[in-house]
Every structure is written in structure tokens, then in C-alpha cells.
Design an enzyme around this catalytic site. Structure first.
Site, mmCIF file in Angstrom:
data_model
loop_
_atom_site.group_PDB
_atom_site.id
_atom_site.type_symbol
_atom_site.label_atom_id
_atom_site.label_comp_id
_atom_site.label_asym_id
_atom_site.label_seq_id
_atom_site.Cartn_x
_atom_site.Cartn_y
_atom_site.Cartn_z
ATOM 1 N N THR A 518 -7.475 -5.621 -2.771
ATOM 2 C CA THR A 518 -8.195 -4.619 -3.555
ATOM 3 C C THR A 518 -7.186 -3.670 -4.199
ATOM 4 O O THR A 518 -7.485 -2.523 -4.498
ATOM 5 C CB THR A 518 -9.211 -3.880 -2.668
ATOM 6 O OG1 THR A 518 -10.042 -4.863 -2.035
ATOM 7 C CG2 THR A 518 -10.129 -2.961 -3.454
ATOM 8 N N HIS A 519 -5.969 -4.156 -4.409
ATOM 9 C CA HIS A 519 -4.886 -3.313 -4.922
ATOM 10 C C HIS A 519 -4.760 -3.447 -6.434
ATOM 11 O O HIS A 519 -3.772 -3.955 -6.954
ATOM 12 C CB HIS A 519 -3.579 -3.684 -4.219
ATOM 13 C CG HIS A 519 -3.665 -3.581 -2.732
ATOM 14 N ND1 HIS A 519 -2.839 -4.287 -1.887
ATOM 15 C CD2 HIS A 519 -4.484 -2.859 -1.930
ATOM 16 C CE1 HIS A 519 -3.151 -4.005 -0.625
ATOM 17 N NE2 HIS A 519 -4.152 -3.142 -0.636
#
Length: 592
Positions: A518-519
Site C-alpha cells: 500500500t506504499h
């Protein structure tokens, strides 16, 4: 619909994750009256993290309780500017948080800093390899702030988080067997490194045998009891294995809810309003100053919250979306290369190897902690010679055993059927005898990878969706394949029966159906030139001086490390500039 108007406050904060909590604490300490608006539900360690309900894989990791409600708002995705974008309707590739704490409640806890070279990535590569080394169409750039300037804020953030780890050097003196590539430190970690799992120990042993330099991951999961600078107490981690995607019932994993919110609750200057979806930042007639924000309250009413300062502190792409909807900054045009909002969007570049061992090797994958593990940085950042390799970027390699769950954590060797008696037998034979390792690679920014407003699809509030134009490029595929090859040598040195290798393939498009990380970063990047950045070095809007934008949206390109450590340090850096400079003389902090 008529719009209600709330009483004026000094500062309004959009989003209450890590950066929203940090800015709220810093600004209330400065004496400001602060309101924070969070789109999701109110959440706290209790009751949301109460045992045993919180260790429910079906509710949290499968049904995604702590994540964004895609029925209300989402993004559309396409691979290239000439493709048709379609809405992201099922959480898979990335998992934005929703509710008080945001992604800071469901994160794993890996708490890195950044290498000094990556803060000036373009300049560093040009100096070492020459300007022609950077591929055409790659738009990487420097942050505009140095590591030395950020170091005190990295240090303070680690103390707020209660981070466990082992430094290599402190003030230039070797103090332990930490990461020899780590940037200079002014102090040790607040807590000793966590104990290693068997799988991490075996990975570290194999890496040392190959002449590499393994170290224990910096973990925002406590190795012992701790009280942070805000007076908040934490308990020791028990390696339950329910970190990423869950609220911690042991009060052991750092989160805004645990580490900052209890202190904020003591301040009469602070108010937190949940279930409030911000529609736009309102500008005055000059378009150079924000008046406040308009949001939809839990009853469905439009509300205007006037404020002298607007802090945009939502998730990466929500920040970009809000700026575009509010008319703050010029939208990016990939054809002309002009404009800044939406420019330099990037992601993270993950490869995974799973090693399968005989039945006498027990790895106990059900235990673990989100930030715990052993890593190798020999192939991260520019710690190795890129000259003959022909790519920009790098990756840490690690075993980060965070608990293999009974539904989603089952790995089987290649060739195993996906169901039936043979699948069941393979699961039984291998579940307790596997080690998974990752190359957590960087992703560079490119001229034709960007964010803008979708001309077709709208959210439940009637506003255009954010459109994501993204695909993997050859540079990042080369990097992923190279570092995965190095990790494969470590895996083979461990002596498994077989291994599964997942990495990037040339010609394979970004697949939004498979979780990666989720970066997400960029889109509202910081820098030294208003023509190539949305924000100045203090995360202040070049165009609207009383708007500051926090979070990974400020990163000009992806890094190998998890972003939370840098996100927190930049938030404290910006907050200090607001407190010591802006409040005394409101206006641009950097002259153009």
C-alpha cells in the site's frame, strides 16, 4: 442544499492517520485551536483492538474492515494514457485505510529512515554515473531537504513510536551489530531489537555465509514495556502474528490511536470529528489563500469549517484528489510535461521467494510481529555499483515473518493443484516448513505515469474519481529481477527442498488484482522548483501559502524502504517550520 458554517478555528486537518495526529499534537502544543476531520469511523485500541475479536482474519483481512469503503469513493486505473480507465472496485493491489488512525492503524510496523542519497536521488546519480545514465522519460528529482536536517525528526518519531532496533553507529561510534549501511544517528533506538523468529535467523545465517551484511529490522512493535515522550504507555509484543490489517490488542504496535491520540484528548484545543468527508478546500477570490474546507457530515449535510491553516493529511492519492478538486496547483499534463499536481506518481516493486523445507525443519509461520525480521541492505539504494547494471533503484531483502494466517497465508510448491485432496495434502505437508522472503524494491517516476481527474466516473458525492495511469517500466523490472536473483542465492544457501519465485516479467502489466504493497507515493511532490513540484521543502503549497500537504504524496519517487518513517519525519519537520516560522509571519516560507 444549504451549507452550515462552523465557528472559526486556527487550523483544520483533513485526515487523522499518522500525519494528521502528528500535526494536531504539534499545533495544539503551539496554542492553536485545531479540528481534525476523518472520513471514516471513530476507532481506538479499545474496543476496536480488543481480544479476541480483533484476531479475526475473515473480518479484517478478507472482508477488509479497516480499509477504504470503495462503494463511496475509489480510483479508476489504466496502464497508459490512451487506455480506458476502469474503477478499482475490489481491494486487492493496495489497501488504503479508513477511520481514525487510517493506514497507521492497520500497518505492519516496519519503521525505516531513508538513505541520504535517496533524498537527492537525481543529483546523486548524475554525480556518480553521469546525466545520461538516467533513462529518457524518467522524472526523478531531489526532495529539497537533507538527511541532516531531518535526522532529529527521525529520532523523535522513533521515540514517539516506541521503535525497537539495533543501531550500528551513534554519533560516529560503533555501538552494535546494526545495519552498516544505515544513515548517521544521533541516538540509539528507544528499545532493543525484538527477538528473531527461526526463519529470520536462518535467513541471516545464510546471508552472512554469502558475505552479506544482515541486520535486525527496525520495528515499531515493542520489545518491552515503554512510555513515549507524550506519556503514553505501551506493552511488550507477544508475537501473536496479527499486525498488518489489524488493531493491536497488546498495545504493542505503534499507531496514531495508541501513541498520540490519548495525549491529544487531554488538550481543550483539539476536536476530532469522524465520518466527515471533505469535498474541497475553499479558496478566497485571489485563489492564493485558503478560507477553510467544506465537508459532508454524518447526517449528509454540507458544512463549511473556516480556518487560518489547512493541513491536508489524508492518504497519498486522497491528498492529490483533494488538491485537484480544490484547484490548488496546476494539474499535470503528460503531453506538454507542464503542471505539477498528479506528476511523479510511483509505487513499490515487490518480489517474493518462498522456500519449502523438509518435515524436520519447523518454521512456525503462525507466530510473528509486523516489523520483526532480518534484512540485507547490500542491494538497496546505491549501496552497490549500478554502473554495469543499467538501472536506477534498489531493494532491501528480508524475512519479515508477520504471521501466516489460516486463510490467506497458505503457500504450496509449484505444481500443487488449487483445490482437492492433493492440495489439502500439500498444505498439511508444507505449512509449518516454509520461509517467505521479499525484495521490497523501489519504483521510479516517469513522464507518462500520473494521476488526474477521471472524465467519466464519479464517486457517491458526485465528484470525479481520481484516475491512476500506471504500469511497470523496464528500469524497474530490471531492478526487480536483479535483486530477486541475489535473494535467490540466499534462499538456496538455506538448503530448501524447492523454492517458488515471484518477480516482475518483461511485458507483464500492472495487475490490480494481486496485493503488492500500500506504499503509493507522489502526485503532490516536494522540491525546490515550482515548475516541477507542488510543495516547497517545508511541505507548503507553492500556490496557496496557508495549505500544507503531508504524507507520501510528497515523495518525488518510490524508495526501497517502507515509507512511514520518512512520512513521520517530514511531518515533524513541517510542523517545526509552521511553529517557528509560519505562525510568526504567515506567508511563503521559500521565495521563488
Amino acid at each position: 442544499m444549504s451549507t452550515q458554517t462552523k465557528p472559526h478555528v486556527d487550523a483544520v486537518i483533513v485526515g487523522f492517520g499518522w500525519t494528521g495526529a502528528i500535526l494536531a499534537k504539534e499545533l495544539t502544543e503551539a496554542g492553536l485551536k485545531v479540528v481534525a476531520l476523518e472520513r471514516g469511523e471513530y476507532r481506538d485500541t479499545y474496543p476496536d483492538g480488543a481480544y479476541p475479536n480483533t484476531i479475526d482474519e475473515l473480518t479484517y483481512n478478507v472482508r477488509k474492515k479497516l480499509f477504504l469503503d470503495l462503494s463511496k469513493t475509489t480510483v479508476s486505473i489504466r496502464h497508459a494514457p490512451n487506455d480506458t480507465a476502469l474503477p478499482y472496485r475490489q481491494l486487492a493491489a493496495f489497501l488504503p485505510g479508513e477511520g481514525v488512525g487510517g493506514a497507521g492503524l492497520h500497518w505492519s510496523g516496519v519503521h525505516f529512515r531513508i538513505t541520504p542519497e535517496e533524498l537527492r536521488l537525481k543529483s546523486h546519480y548524475e554525480e556518480r554515473y553521469g546525466k545520461r545514465f538516467i533513462p529518457e522519460g524518467m522524472t526523478i528529482q531531489d526532495y529539497g531537504v537533507s538527511y541532516d536536517e531531518l535526522e532529529p525528526h527521525f529520532d523523535f518519531a522513533e521515540k514517539v513510536f516506541g521503535t525497537s532496533g539495533q543501531a550500528y553507529k551513534v554519533n560516529g561510534k560503533v555501538v552494535g551489530d546494526g545495519n552498516i549501511y544505515e544513515a548517521p544517528r544521533s541516538d540509539n533506538f528507544p528499545l532493543a531489537a525484538q527477538l528473531n523468529t527461526y526463519s529470520a535467523e536462518r535467513f541471516g545465517k545464510a546471508a552472512r555465509e554469502l558475505g552479506l551484511n544482515p541486520y535486525r529490522l527496525p520495528s515499531a512493535n515493542t520489545s518491552g514495556p515503554y512510555t513515549n515522550p507524550y506519556g503514553v504507555q505501551m506493552g511488550p509484543c507477544n508475537f501473536c502474528g496479527f499486525c498488518s490489517g489489524y488493531a493491536c490488542y497488546m498495545y504493542s504496535k505503534a499507531s496514531p490511536n495508541l501513541n498520540i491520540l490519548p495525549a491529544l484528548k487531554q488538550s481543550p484545543n483539539f476536536e476530532l470529528r469522524s465520518r466527515c468527508h471533505v469535498l474541497r478546500v475553499e479558496l478566497d477570490d485571489t485563489k492564493k489563500r485558503a478560507k477553510g474546507v467544506t465537508y459532508v457530515d454524518p447526517a449528509g449535510n454540507e458544512v463549511f469549517q473556516p480556518a487560518d491553516l489547512v493541513i491536508v493529511a489524508a492518504f497519498q492519492y486522497h491528498n492529490v484528489h483533494l488538491l485537484l478538486l480544490s484547484g490548488i496547483g496546476k494539474p499535470y499534463d503528460p503531453i506538454s510535461g507542464e503542471g505539477v499536481v498528479g506528476r511523479n506518481f510511483a509505487y513499490q516493486n515487490l518480489s517474493t521467494i518462498t522456500a519449502f523445507f523438509d518435515k524436520d525443519t519447523f518454521t512456525n509461520p503462525f507466530i510473528g510481529a509486523g516489523g520483526n525480521g532480518v534484512a540485507v541492505d547490500d542491494f538497496n539504494a546505491d549501496n552497490f555499483d549500478h554502473g554495469p547494471l543499467g538501472f536506477v533503484g534498489g531493494s532491501p531483502l528480508w524475512v519479515n515473518q508477520a504471521g501466516a494466517k489460516p486463510i490467506s497465508g497458505i503457500a504450496t510448491p509449484a505444481g500443487t493443484p488449487n483445490w482437492g485432496a492433493d492440495w489439502k495434502k500439500s498444505v498439511k505437508d508444507h505449512y509449518a516448513h516454509t520461509i517467505s522472503m521479499d525484495a521490497h524494491g523501489s519504483n521510479m517516476s516517469y513522464r507518462d505515469v500520473f494521476l488526474d481527474l477521471d472524465p467519466t466516473y464519479r464517486d457517491s458525492y458526485g465528484q470525479p474519481l481520481l484516475r491512476m495511469t500506471f504500469d511497470w517500466k523496464d528500469n524497474d523490472i530490471k531492478m526487480a529481477r536483479y535483486v530477486t536473483g541475489q535473494m535467490q542465492k540466499i534462499a538456496q544457501q538455506m538448503g530448501p527442498k524447492s523454492i517458488n519465485v515471484y518477480t516482475r516479467e518483461f511485458g507483464a502489466h500492472f495487475d490490480s488484482r494481486r496485493y503488492q504493497t500500500t506504499h503509493l507515493v507522489g502526485g503532490a511532490v516536494m522540491g525546490t522548483d515550482p515548475k516541477t513540484s507542488v510543495l516547497n521543502r517545508y511541505l507548503q503549497s507553492w500556490d496557496v501559502h496557508n495549505v500544507f500537504v503531508m504524507g507520501a504524496s510528497a515523495f518525488p519517487q518510490g524508495i526501497g524502504y517502507n515509507p512511514t518513517g520518512l512520512v513521520a519525519a517530514l511531518a515533524y519537520w513541517s510542523a517545526r517550520a509552521i511553529r517557528t516560522q509560519y505562525l510568526k509571519n504567515p506567508g511563503p516560507l521559500v521565495s521563488v
